[in-house]
Motif scaffolding. Structure first.
Motif, PDB file in Angstrom:
ATOM      1  N   ASP A 122      86.107  83.511  14.410  1.00 32.70           N
ATOM      2  CA  ASP A 122      84.972  84.776  13.384  1.00 32.70           C
ATOM      3  C   ASP A 122      85.457  86.012  13.503  1.00 32.70           C
ATOM      4  N   ARG A 154      93.842  84.387   8.649  1.00 33.96           N
ATOM      5  CA  ARG A 154      92.511  84.236   7.951  1.00 33.96           C
ATOM      6  C   ARG A 154      92.900  85.731   7.074  1.00 33.96           C
ATOM      7  N   ASN A 179      80.390  91.572   6.083  1.00 35.99           N
ATOM      8  CA  ASN A 179      80.278  90.397   7.227  1.00 35.99           C
ATOM      9  C   ASN A 179      79.598  90.992   8.392  1.00 35.99           C
ATOM     10  N   ARG A 182      79.710  89.838  12.803  1.00 40.36           N
ATOM     11  CA  ARG A 182      80.991  89.830  12.171  1.00 40.36           C
ATOM     12  C   ARG A 182      81.138  91.051  13.476  1.00 40.36           C
TER      13      ARG A 182
END
Length: 235
Positions: A122, A154, A179, A182
């Motif tokens: 992630d 990604r 994000n 993360r």
């Protein structure tokens, strides 16, 4: 009578960092070890000496040479500084090879560095590049970001350390804002430690990878192969 192969003159940017100097010197030793019959020399376009003209002048008299830019993209230093230095030589034949990147092998090494840094599923990745006022160099960096995105499976944002936008600190801040919760991992697309790697470390990421060359560690074969391929392609 055997005609000697042209010398390989690797021309790096140059740095005041002892660690960076050691890393680049180790690269050229690895290149010489891989091709022991070649005359191999190291020079610089900035900060350090010998510069490119001094490096070429110090080669054995009359020996042709191929200048391999130890630069990750082809910007001003390749298109102007090294091009002019090669054209100015009158005592031997000299050719200019292409910059090291973009190249899939360098992207493979970037992916290895992410794994070594403990990349998680992630994590958000930002690619840190030196930057250039030359649009061709900026385009090269965007290609590398796209290739790394495919390799890392990604999205990969791009952050520049100079001359182009977005600046790395802004790209890191945007990644964190978009994000929440993360980790932001910066992949350092720099050849060796030095001033720019210090800027990468100060840009606010959660994790920063090592540059492509790490002092004291074995020189990655990928980089050696790219240097030699650039040499052979120009011959």
């Amino acid at each position: 009578m055997t005609i000697p192969a042209p010398a390989l003159a690797g021309i790096a940017h140059g740095t005041s960092s002892p660690a960076g100097q050691a890393a680049v010197a180790a690269l050229m030793r690895a290149v010489a070890d891989a091709e022991p019959l070649l005359t191999v020399a190291l020079g610089f376009v900035d900060v350090q000496h010998p510069d490119a003209p001094e490096t070429l002048a110090a080669l054995p008299a009359g020996l042709p040479a191929i200048v391999v830019p130890l630069l990750l993209s082809a910007g001003y230093h390749v298109h102007v500084d090294l091009t002019d230095a090669v054209r100015a030589v009158t005592d031997r034949a000299v050719l200019l090879a292409g910059a090291l990147g973009p190249d899939d092998r360098l992207v493979d090494l970037l992916r290895d560095r992410l794994d070594q840094a403990g990349l998680r599923d992630d994590d958000v990745v930002v690619l840190a590049v030196a930057g250039s006022s030359d649009a061709r160099a900026v385009a090269d960096c965007r290609i590398v970001a796209d290739l790394l995105a495919a390799a890392a499976e990604r999205p990969v944002a791009l952050g520049f350390l100079s001359a182009a936008e977005p600046r790395l600190a802004d790209a890191v801040a945007a990644a964190r804002r978009d994000n929440p919760g993360r980790r932001v991992v910066v992949s350092s697309y720099l050849l060796a430690p030095g001033f720019f790697q210090d800027l990468v470390l100060a840009a606010g990421a959660t994790v920063v990878t090592s540059p492509l060359l790490v002092p004291g560690a074995p020189v990655p074969r990928q980089i050696v192969d790219v240097v030699l391929d650039r040499y052979r392609s120009a011959a």
